[in-house]
Design a protein around this motif. Structure first.
Motif, PDB file in Angstrom:
ATOM      1  N   LEU A  17      -3.655   4.008  -1.662  1.00  0.00           N
ATOM      2  CA  LEU A  17      -3.237   3.833  -3.237  1.00  0.00           C
ATOM      3  C   LEU A  17      -3.124   5.209  -3.806  1.00  0.00           C
ATOM      4  CD1 LEU A  17      -5.562   0.791  -3.940  1.00  0.00           C
ATOM      5  CD2 LEU A  17      -2.891   0.913  -4.485  1.00  0.00           C
ATOM      6  N   GLY A  18      -4.553   6.091  -3.070  1.00  0.00           N
ATOM      7  CA  GLY A  18      -4.132   6.999  -3.975  1.00  0.00           C
ATOM      8  C   GLY A  18      -2.853   8.630  -3.397  1.00  0.00           C
ATOM      9  N   ILE A  19      -2.078   7.953  -1.976  1.00  0.00           N
ATOM     10  CA  ILE A  19      -1.037   8.198  -2.200  1.00  0.00           C
ATOM     11  C   ILE A  19      -0.025   7.957  -3.180  1.00  0.00           C
ATOM     12  CG2 ILE A  19       1.614   8.580  -0.551  1.00  0.00           C
ATOM     13  CD1 ILE A  19      -1.067   8.592   1.473  1.00  0.00           C
ATOM     14  N   LEU A 163      -6.568  -9.173  -2.296  1.00  0.00           N
ATOM     15  CA  LEU A 163      -6.695  -8.121  -2.316  1.00  0.00           C
ATOM     16  C   LEU A 163      -6.082  -7.426  -2.020  1.00  0.00           C
ATOM     17  CD1 LEU A 163      -9.971  -9.021  -0.395  1.00  0.00           C
ATOM     18  CD2 LEU A 163     -10.126  -7.592  -2.509  1.00  0.00           C
ATOM     19  N   ALA A 164      -5.445  -8.271  -0.969  1.00  0.00           N
ATOM     20  CA  ALA A 164      -3.154  -7.967  -0.497  1.00  0.00           C
ATOM     21  C   ALA A 164      -2.824  -7.361  -1.432  1.00  0.00           C
ATOM     22  CB  ALA A 164      -2.910  -8.612   0.299  1.00  0.00           C
ATOM     23  N   THR A 165      -2.678  -8.358  -2.087  1.00  0.00           N
ATOM     24  CA  THR A 165      -1.443  -8.364  -3.280  1.00  0.00           C
ATOM     25  C   THR A 165      -2.164  -7.285  -4.425  1.00  0.00           C
ATOM     26  OG1 THR A 165      -1.350 -10.514  -3.280  1.00  0.00           O
ATOM     27  CG2 THR A 165      -0.934  -9.514  -5.127  1.00  0.00           C
ATOM     28  N   ILE A 166      -2.616  -6.906  -4.497  1.00  0.00           N
ATOM     29  CA  ILE A 166      -3.597  -5.849  -5.448  1.00  0.00           C
ATOM     30  C   ILE A 166      -2.834  -5.074  -4.663  1.00  0.00           C
ATOM     31  CG2 ILE A 166      -5.505  -4.747  -6.391  1.00  0.00           C
ATOM     32  CD1 ILE A 166      -6.908  -7.054  -6.461  1.00  0.00           C
ATOM     33  N   VAL A 167      -2.846  -4.417  -3.576  1.00  0.00           N
ATOM     34  CA  VAL A 167      -2.884  -3.002  -2.798  1.00  0.00           C
ATOM     35  C   VAL A 167      -1.095  -2.661  -3.357  1.00  0.00           C
ATOM     36  CG1 VAL A 167      -2.447  -1.515  -1.129  1.00  0.00           C
ATOM     37  CG2 VAL A 167      -4.781  -3.060  -1.084  1.00  0.00           C
ATOM     38  N   VAL A 168      -0.928  -4.098  -2.456  1.00  0.00           N
ATOM     39  CA  VAL A 168       0.929  -3.920  -2.109  1.00  0.00           C
ATOM     40  C   VAL A 168       1.113  -3.595  -3.866  1.00  0.00           C
ATOM     41  CG1 VAL A 168       2.837  -5.724  -2.509  1.00  0.00           C
ATOM     42  CG2 VAL A 168       0.964  -5.698  -0.357  1.00  0.00           C
ATOM     43  N   ALA A 172       3.768   0.126  -5.123  1.00  0.00           N
ATOM     44  CA  ALA A 172       5.109  -0.296  -5.201  1.00  0.00           C
ATOM     45  C   ALA A 172       5.191   0.165  -7.026  1.00  0.00           C
ATOM     46  CB  ALA A 172       5.679  -1.514  -5.434  1.00  0.00           C
ATOM     47  N   PHE A 173       3.853  -0.413  -7.860  1.00  0.00           N
ATOM     48  CA  PHE A 173       4.263  -0.132  -9.245  1.00  0.00           C
ATOM     49  C   PHE A 173       3.618   1.798  -9.793  1.00  0.00           C
ATOM     50  CE2 PHE A 173       2.033   0.794 -13.148  1.00  0.00           C
ATOM     51  CZ  PHE A 173       2.565  -0.579 -14.257  1.00  0.00           C
ATOM     52  N   THR A 174       2.875   2.424  -8.843  1.00  0.00           N
ATOM     53  CA  THR A 174       2.842   3.658  -8.839  1.00  0.00           C
ATOM     54  C   THR A 174       4.276   4.210  -8.502  1.00  0.00           C
ATOM     55  OG1 THR A 174       1.633   3.975  -7.161  1.00  0.00           O
ATOM     56  CG2 THR A 174       0.266   3.572  -9.372  1.00  0.00           C
ATOM     57  N   LEU A 332      -2.721  -4.330   9.265  1.00  0.00           N
ATOM     58  CA  LEU A 332      -2.976  -4.091   7.525  1.00  0.00           C
ATOM     59  C   LEU A 332      -1.672  -3.903   7.228  1.00  0.00           C
ATOM     60  CD1 LEU A 332      -4.203  -5.780   4.835  1.00  0.00           C
ATOM     61  CD2 LEU A 332      -5.197  -2.813   4.814  1.00  0.00           C
ATOM     62  N   ALA A 333      -1.876  -1.871   7.745  1.00  0.00           N
ATOM     63  CA  ALA A 333       0.042  -1.468   7.434  1.00  0.00           C
ATOM     64  C   ALA A 333       1.308  -1.331   7.573  1.00  0.00           C
ATOM     65  CB  ALA A 333      -0.391  -0.632   8.755  1.00  0.00           C
ATOM     66  N   ALA A 334       1.596  -2.892   8.550  1.00  0.00           N
ATOM     67  CA  ALA A 334       2.347  -4.142   8.984  1.00  0.00           C
ATOM     68  C   ALA A 334       2.904  -4.306   7.412  1.00  0.00           C
ATOM     69  CB  ALA A 334       2.134  -4.840   9.545  1.00  0.00           C
ATOM     70  N   ILE A 335       1.632  -5.153   7.393  1.00  0.00           N
ATOM     71  CA  ILE A 335       1.617  -5.794   6.077  1.00  0.00           C
ATOM     72  C   ILE A 335       1.741  -5.307   4.542  1.00  0.00           C
ATOM     73  CG2 ILE A 335       0.168  -7.447   4.374  1.00  0.00           C
ATOM     74  CD1 ILE A 335      -1.349  -8.181   6.929  1.00  0.00           C
ATOM     75  N   ILE A 336       1.561  -4.067   4.299  1.00  0.00           N
ATOM     76  CA  ILE A 336       1.571  -3.681   3.013  1.00  0.00           C
ATOM     77  C   ILE A 336       3.160  -3.099   3.196  1.00  0.00           C
ATOM     78  CG2 ILE A 336       1.189  -1.524   1.414  1.00  0.00           C
ATOM     79  CD1 ILE A 336      -2.050  -1.992   2.290  1.00  0.00           C
ATOM     80  N   THR A 337       3.924  -2.456   4.596  1.00  0.00           N
ATOM     81  CA  THR A 337       4.798  -1.606   4.407  1.00  0.00           C
ATOM     82  C   THR A 337       5.952  -3.007   3.821  1.00  0.00           C
ATOM     83  OG1 THR A 337       6.343  -0.013   5.507  1.00  0.00           O
ATOM     84  CG2 THR A 337       4.819  -1.900   6.206  1.00  0.00           C
ATOM     85  N   THR A 338       5.576  -4.031   5.530  1.00  0.00           N
ATOM     86  CA  THR A 338       6.670  -4.609   4.887  1.00  0.00           C
ATOM     87  C   THR A 338       6.598  -5.199   3.270  1.00  0.00           C
ATOM     88  OG1 THR A 338       7.000  -4.527   6.845  1.00  0.00           O
ATOM     89  CG2 THR A 338       8.172  -7.059   5.767  1.00  0.00           C
ATOM     90  N   ALA A 339       5.615  -5.783   2.770  1.00  0.00           N
ATOM     91  CA  ALA A 339       5.757  -6.431   0.852  1.00  0.00           C
ATOM     92  C   ALA A 339       5.729  -5.746   0.453  1.00  0.00           C
ATOM     93  CB  ALA A 339       3.997  -6.844   1.123  1.00  0.00           C
ATOM     94  N   ASP A 340       6.051  -4.003   0.328  1.00  0.00           N
ATOM     95  CA  ASP A 340       6.335  -3.194  -0.584  1.00  0.00           C
ATOM     96  C   ASP A 340       8.061  -2.984  -0.280  1.00  0.00           C
ATOM     97  OD1 ASP A 340       4.118  -2.340  -1.719  1.00  0.00           O
ATOM     98  OD2 ASP A 340       3.270  -1.402  -0.627  1.00  0.00           O
ATOM     99  N   SER A 341       7.853  -2.899   0.694  1.00  0.00           N
ATOM    100  CA  SER A 341       9.956  -2.826   0.595  1.00  0.00           C
ATOM    101  C   SER A 341      10.771  -3.772  -0.172  1.00  0.00           C
ATOM    102  CB  SER A 341      10.053  -2.432   2.055  1.00  0.00           C
ATOM    103  OG  SER A 341       9.801  -1.322   2.432  1.00  0.00           O
ATOM    104  N   GLN A 342      10.100  -5.358   0.609  1.00  0.00           N
ATOM    105  CA  GLN A 342      10.822  -6.886   0.061  1.00  0.00           C
ATOM    106  C   GLN A 342      10.502  -6.457  -1.706  1.00  0.00           C
ATOM    107  OE1 GLN A 342       8.546  -8.739   2.496  1.00  0.00           O
ATOM    108  NE2 GLN A 342       9.922  -8.700   4.315  1.00  0.00           N
ATOM    109  N   LEU A 343       9.422  -6.217  -2.291  1.00  0.00           N
ATOM    110  CA  LEU A 343       8.887  -5.692  -3.458  1.00  0.00           C
ATOM    111  C   LEU A 343       9.931  -5.357  -4.430  1.00  0.00           C
ATOM    112  CD1 LEU A 343       6.908  -7.551  -5.523  1.00  0.00           C
ATOM    113  CD2 LEU A 343       5.321  -5.934  -5.294  1.00  0.00           C
TER     114      LEU A 343
END
Length: 479
Positions: A17-19, A163-168, A172-174, A332-343
């Motif tokens: 999230l910092g990145i 929790l995963a939804t919040i991070v994803v 993407a939002f930022t 968790l990395a795999a989940i976040i990275t793909t979910a963000d890209s699809q979003l």
């Protein structure tokens, strides 16, 4: 042990999230928010493309699939590896060149620009296709997060999904595409560490405890030790094509992957990206296959109520707590990275292709950015809702989305690249037939015989060719 892993999870999420926050401070126009603005190096895009292409499906779905099926699961890896190699060798440079030639930001916009007379119809049909299937793909990632957190901590799966939804959504939002790619790069390395380290540790455990992989495969089931799953004759062909069929989705039709090709800056970046992506693929899929095989040796069939929890259970059983936390962060990395890209793909299709281009809304750069961020929140919440109400396996959901999007848009891209007689009506016929056929096919027992990942590609290509011949382009329609 759990306390250590929880701390590492929290630190990992805060870093990611910092990145995202760091890149949100960069002044972004709409183009940079959606496609990076030609600021990203080829090696970073390659790491991002690979992490995006694999997701929780590779770490949870594929490892569980190999555990459940045995050696015949290798053909999935073979089809995917060849698809990745083909796309980087023959499509990446073409996507980069076509992006510059037509000044486009998305896959639907590219098809629309090529067949101008029917541009808006193409944008609408392509966006509906992408949004429909990728929302389920996104939900699969959310479900994967809940499943992993449940397996690891006994945490309620619903809370894990939230929790995963919040991070994803937050990532993407930022910072948009740029922050997604840079966090993808970090997460891609995390995934690779997990997939390479765990099978090595598992092999050491097997040797130390005097276990035998061939014996375990033979005892696991009548087909586990057969490379073709015990099939004979025509059944071998079906097994081969059903597992190998993932190849067809890599032929340019996955917009979350093609966006990385369109973001490349130069031919040098294409070559660098190609080398990184191919090496990553061999290491990651070799490791995932071996995780499934070694799990068969360590655990008996029936040990898992859900075979897609094989990998996190192995990590918890075989690793010290502090290492387990790092490796579980790879999931968790795999989940976040793909979910963000699809979003981001769904967001860009709606904001750029529909609001900006099809509806021609007069919006400033700031308003377009705001619209994109609102769409990110809405789509993220929809994906979360689907994840909470769906009990379908990750492997199946991703397979259906792969057919619906990749199997449909891949023939559209290939025909656009290589066939001068491909027409705007042909593109629409490709998209409509692929969408309808996939939905109908997966709703019947036929999908268990011949997967829609294979049949959709050829059905969509067939209708695209036939309708192009019947309704050729007018000269004014083609760029």
């Amino acid at each position: 042990m759990n306390n250590i892993i929880i701390v590492e999870f929290i630190l990992y999420c805060l870093v990611i999230l910092g990145i995202g926050y760091y890149f949100s401070r960069t002044k972004l126009d709409h183009s940079a928010f959606l496609l990076g603005g030609k600021t990203l190096p080829g090696w970073a895009l390659a790491f991002s493309e690979r992490a995006t292409g694999e997701s929780a499906w590779l770490l949870l779905g594929y490892t569980g699939f190999v555990f459940a099926t045995g050696l015949s699961g290798i053909w999935v890896a073979a089809g995917i590896a060849l698809g990745i190699i083909f796309s980087w060798l023959f499509l990446a440079k073409k996507f980069m060149e076509e992006r510059d030639k037509y000044n486009v930001l998305t896959l639907p916009d590219y098809l629309a620009a090529r067949f101008g007379g029917l541009a808006n119809l193409i944008r609408w049909f392509a966006t509906i296709l992408i949004s429909s299937f990728l929302m389920f793909y996104l939900s699969a990632q959310m479900a994967g997060a809940g499943k992993m957190l449940f397996t690891t901590f006994g945490l309620n799966e619903t809370l894990g999904v939230i929790l995963a939804t919040i991070v994803v959504i937050g990532l993407a939002f930022t910072g948009g595409f740029i922050s997604v790619v840079w966090t993808d790069m970090i997460q891609s390395v995390m995934m690779l560490i997990t997939l390479v380290a765990l099978p090595i540790v598992a092999l050491v455990y097997i040797k130390t405890n005097d276990l035998s992989i061939p014996t375990a495969l033979a005892e696991a089931g009548s087909t586990h030790d057969a490379w073709f799953g015990g099939a004979a004759g025509f059944a071998i062909g079906l097994l081969f094509f059903n597992n190998f069929s993932w190849f067809f989705g890599f032929l340019g039709g996955q917009p979350q992957l093609s966006a990385r090709f369109m973001a490349l800056r130069s031919e040098k970046d294409v070559k660098t990206g190609r080398n990184v992506a191919i090496l990553w693929t061999f290491l990651a899929y070799g490791g995932a296959f071996m995780i499934g095989v070694t799990a068969i040796t360590i655990y008996s069939q029936g040990s898992f109520a859900d075979t897609e929890t094989v990998l996190p259970v192995m990590i918890m059983d075989l690793m010290p707590a502090w290492i387990a936390g790092i490796l579980l962060s790879g999931i968790l990395a795999a989940i976040i990275t793909t979910a963000d890209s699809q979003l981001m793909v769904v967001t860009s299709s709606i904001s750029e292709d529909i609001l900006h281009k099809a509806l021609k809304l007069e919006l400033s750069e700031k308003q377009l950015l705001t619209a994109s961020r609102v769409i990110i929140i809405i789509c993220g919440l929809i994906g979360m809702t689907i994840a909470l109400v769906s009990e379908t396996l990750l492997y199946l959901i991703v397979g259906w989305a792969w057919a619906g999007v990749g199997g449909t848009l891949s023939p559209a891209i290939i025909l656009t690249f290589v066939w001068k007689r491909y027409s705007g009506i042909g593109v629409i016929a490709t998209i409509v037939s692929g969408f309808v056929f996939t939905v109908l096919w997966i709703s019947t027992p036929l999908d268990s015989i011949i997967t829609s990942r294979f049949t959709t590609f050829f059905i969509a290509a067939f209708f695209g060719i036939v309708f192009s011949l019947l309704f050729p382009n007018q000269k004014s329609q083609q760029a």
